[in-house]
Design a protein around this motif. Structure first.
Motif, PDB file in Angstrom:
ATOM      1  N   GLN A  48       0.830  -1.202   0.000  1.00 14.40           N
ATOM      2  CA  GLN A  48       0.000   0.000   0.000  1.00 14.40           C
ATOM      3  C   GLN A  48       0.870   1.260   0.000  1.00 14.40           C
ATOM      4  OE1 GLN A  48      -2.800  -0.119   3.189  1.00 14.40           O
ATOM      5  NE2 GLN A  48      -3.866   1.730   2.553  1.00 14.40           N
ATOM      6  N   TYR A  52       1.482   4.002  -3.329  1.00  9.81           N
ATOM      7  CA  TYR A  52       1.280   5.446  -3.235  1.00  9.81           C
ATOM      8  C   TYR A  52       2.545   6.191  -3.647  1.00  9.81           C
ATOM      9  CZ  TYR A  52       0.449  10.116  -1.633  1.00  9.81           C
ATOM     10  OH  TYR A  52       0.328  11.468  -1.595  1.00  9.81           O
ATOM     11  N   ASP A  66      -1.426  10.153   6.124  1.00 12.33           N
ATOM     12  CA  ASP A  66      -2.075   9.259   7.088  1.00 12.33           C
ATOM     13  C   ASP A  66      -3.382   8.669   6.572  1.00 12.33           C
ATOM     14  OD1 ASP A  66      -0.053   9.583   8.892  1.00 12.33           O
ATOM     15  OD2 ASP A  66      -1.052  11.173  10.020  1.00 12.33           O
ATOM     16  N   ASP A  67      -4.074   9.384   5.684  1.00 13.15           N
ATOM     17  CA  ASP A  67      -5.326   8.824   5.178  1.00 13.15           C
ATOM     18  C   ASP A  67      -5.083   7.694   4.179  1.00 13.15           C
ATOM     19  OD1 ASP A  67      -4.282  10.644   3.370  1.00 13.15           O
ATOM     20  OD2 ASP A  67      -6.238  11.194   2.559  1.00 13.15           O
ATOM     21  N   VAL A  68      -3.879   7.630   3.596  1.00 10.02           N
ATOM     22  CA  VAL A  68      -3.523   6.533   2.692  1.00 10.02           C
ATOM     23  C   VAL A  68      -2.905   5.379   3.477  1.00 10.02           C
ATOM     24  CG1 VAL A  68      -2.050   5.875   0.747  1.00 10.02           C
ATOM     25  CG2 VAL A  68      -3.170   8.099   0.760  1.00 10.02           C
ATOM     26  N   PHE A  69      -2.134   5.704   4.508  1.00  2.25           N
ATOM     27  CA  PHE A  69      -1.436   4.699   5.319  1.00  2.25           C
ATOM     28  C   PHE A  69      -1.845   4.876   6.787  1.00  2.25           C
ATOM     29  CE2 PHE A  69       2.267   2.772   7.405  1.00  2.25           C
ATOM     30  CZ  PHE A  69       2.359   1.595   6.691  1.00  2.25           C
ATOM     31  N   PRO A  70      -3.014   4.340   7.197  1.00  2.20           N
ATOM     32  CA  PRO A  70      -3.549   4.628   8.533  1.00  2.20           C
ATOM     33  C   PRO A  70      -3.084   3.673   9.634  1.00  2.20           C
ATOM     34  CG  PRO A  70      -5.157   3.413   7.279  1.00  2.20           C
ATOM     35  CD  PRO A  70      -3.965   3.600   6.381  1.00  2.20           C
ATOM     36  N   TYR A  71      -1.846   3.249   9.616  1.00  2.00           N
ATOM     37  CA  TYR A  71      -1.357   2.292  10.609  1.00  2.00           C
ATOM     38  C   TYR A  71      -0.467   3.037  11.605  1.00  2.00           C
ATOM     39  CZ  TYR A  71      -2.873  -0.668   6.799  1.00  2.00           C
ATOM     40  OH  TYR A  71      -3.605  -1.244   5.792  1.00  2.00           O
ATOM     41  N   ASP A  72      -0.829   2.990  12.880  1.00  2.00           N
ATOM     42  CA  ASP A  72      -0.132   3.779  13.896  1.00  2.00           C
ATOM     43  C   ASP A  72       1.254   3.244  14.227  1.00  2.00           C
ATOM     44  OD1 ASP A  72      -2.272   5.489  14.097  1.00  2.00           O
ATOM     45  OD2 ASP A  72      -3.214   4.341  15.716  1.00  2.00           O
TER      46      ASP A  72
END
Length: 135
Positions: A48, A52, A66-72
């Motif tokens: 992912q 991008y 963060d909206d494309v890769f939402p992993y904390d």
């Protein structure tokens, strides 16, 4: 038909050994399933982020929103270098685009360990447009 005590004890031992073996197989397969699921999830995260960066990213901006890769607990790190693995026969040809090496890494944020990495060779089109404008 009557059974002796020894026959009953031996049959119970055989039954308990087979049940213990089956339970061991189940717990081992459960741990392998959890490892496979974690690897799949991490590979999905890396894919992912790489998609991008390769579609929307430039060498000057290699950040993934963060909206494309939402992993904390995970980060995507990308570096772009010149590709030194090209044979000499293929370098220095007229109108040849420069091949860059994009290294995209999935990093676990909690301990800063590199989990997965992918290296992609990609043409650099930034110099090609500048040459066309000068003509």
């Amino acid at each position: 038909m009557k059974f002796t005590l020894i026959e009953v004890v031996i049959s119970l031992m055989i039954l308990s050994l087979s049940l213990a073996g089956m339970l061991r197989l189940l717990t081992h397969s459960q741990s392998r399933i959890s490892v496979a699921e974690e690897r799949w999830r991490e590979m999905h995260m890396l894919t992912q982020g790489a998609e991008y960066i390769l579609l929307a990213g430039t060498e000057s901006d290699l950040n993934v929103p963060d909206d494309v890769f939402p992993y904390d607990d995970y980060l995507i790190d990308c570096t772009v270098d010149d590709n030194d693995d090209i044979p000499e026969d293929f370098t220095g040809q007229e109108n040849q685009l420069l091949l860059k090496k994009w290294t995209i890494k999935l990093i676990k944020a909690s301990d800063r360990s590199e989990r997965l990495k992918v290296i992609i060779d990609r043409f650099d089109y930034s110099d090609a447009g500048a040459e066309d404008e000068t003509k």
